[in-house]
Design an enzyme around this catalytic site. Structure first.
Site: not given
Ligand code: UT7
Length: 343
Positions: A114, A282, A252
């Site tokens: 990225c 993204n 980005h």
């Molecule tokens: O391009 C460069 C590389 N990528 C990035 O920069 C991405 C960086 N990371 C992020 O943007 C965020 O960490 C994400 C968008 C990937 C995830 O957001 P988050 O607020 O960090 O969520 P999380 O991973 O802490 O997950 C929270 C909850 C989890 O459930 P529990 O464990 O709290 O019960 C996940 O299983 O959300 C759940 N979850 C979802 N729920 C509904 C994860 N993905 C989804 C989904 N729909 N698509």
């Protein structure tokens, strides 16, 4: 030494729009979760007849048209990508053929995920600056193009809702009277936080790695919210430019919340950092040039504007640069028609 400015931009998005509601038909997710956690409302995925290569070609053609230059004026052609349609030939080599670039154009692909477009811009600017006009024609075509839908696990809700396909391009012109492009960059080897497969990729113990992209979202989020504001502040200091003198910060587009943190840490107005992740998702190396072109096409940026471009991602990698836009940045009918929902 010659400085550079961006004199043309172009972009291409594939025809298939996939909304958050469409994603909820595929995996256990919702529009509410995706839009509040990321800012994404829809993304574009390649349909039949579209690929990383065709997107790169279309974006490059539009950037050349907007720059008002002929293919035989290009001295460097770089494509930033980690999802090239083939491992070889490089997409940059295919663009030599597609666009009719002279055979002595320096063409190669570059992978810094990225951060790739900013790496490529800095590489192209350095080549133009180092080589005199006798060795290198004074225009560089720099493209970021990705087809991430090809490497995603469509059953993994933690990744498949995040990514889109697309391409963006910029034409750099070298001129001894112009300022150098100032950049800062970094690399930190890590194949756990974000991994995408090569053909038959194996880990260090010899086991086959998964054939799709995997990510530790929280780890990458922590990395991104540290490195994006830090690299931006560093490059401003290196360039001797105050944040108040930057017309637009083009970050980005990985997650709107990451940009919000950078806005807070840098203390810059949010309206000068506004993104387009809501309708692109993204798109990795394509995201910075896609947003740059959207801002040019919609009239938010024009000749004389000063911009900071910054990317971060797999590798781990990061890079930021300060540069300026100059006329013509135009005007060609094809470029004008190329952006928007009906692309
Ligand atoms: O391009 C460069 C590389 N990528 C990035 O920069 C991405 C960086 N990371 C992020 O943007 C965020 O960490 C994400 C968008 C990937 C995830 O957001 P988050 O607020 O960090 O969520 P999380 O991973 O802490 O997950 C929270 C909850 C989890 O459930 P529990 O464990 O709290 O019960 C996940 O299983 O959300 C759940 N979850 C979802 N729920 C509904 C994860 N993905 C989804 C989904 N729909 N698509």
């Amino acid at each position: 030494m010659r400085g550079v400015k961006i004199i043309g931009t172009g972009s291409a998005l594939p025809s298939r729009t996939v909304t958050n509601d469409d994603m909820a038909q595929m995996v256990d997710t919702s529009d509410e979760w995706i839009s509040t956690r990321t800012g994404i409302r829809s993304r574009r995925w390649c349909a039949e007849g579209e690929s990383q290569h065709t997107l790169a070609r279309d974006a490059a053609r539009r950037a050349l048209a907007a720059a008002g230059i002929a293919p035989d004026e290009v001295g460097v052609c770089l494509v930033a990508t980690f999802t090239a349609s083939a491992a070889t030939p490089s997409t940059a080599c295919l663009l030599q053929r597609d666009l009719g670039l002279p055979e002595d154009t320096l063409c190669f692909d570059l992978n810094a995920a990225c951060a790739g477009f900013v790496f490529a811009l800095h590489t192209a600017a350095s080549l133009l600056a180092a080589e005199g006009p006798a060795a290198l024609r004074p225009y560089a075509l720099v493209v970021g193009a990705e087809e991430l839908s090809r490497v995603m696990d469509m059953t993994d809700r933690t990744t498949c809702v995040l990514f889109g396909d697309g391409a963006g391009a910029a034409v750099l012109r070298a001129d001894a009277a112009w300022p150098a492009l100032t950049a800062t960059w970094g690399s930190r080897g890590n194949d756990e936080a974000l991994f995408a497969p090569g053909v038959g990729a194996r880990d260090d113990a010899g086991a086959l790695r998964p054939s799709y992209l995997t990510m530790d979202g929280r780890a990458v989020f922590r990395f991104a919210t540290d490195v994006l504001p830090r690299a931006t502040a560093e490059v401003l200091e290196r360039a001797g430019v105050a944040a108040a003198d930057v017309d637009r910060f083009i970050f980005h587009q990985a997650n709107k919340r990451i940009v919000d943190v950078a806005v807070r840490k840098l203390g810059v107005p949010a309206e000068r950092c506004q993104g387009n992740i809501d309708h692109t998702g993204n798109t990795s190396a394509a995201s910075v040039p896609l947003l740059l072109d959207e801002l040019v096409r919609t009239g938010a940026l024009g000749p004389g504007a000063r911009v900071v471009l910054a990317g971060f991602g797999a590798g781990l990698t990061w890079a930021a640069c300060v540069t300026e836009l100059a006329a013509p940045l135009g005007g060609a009918a094809e470029a004008q028609d190329s952006y928007g929902e009906s692309d």
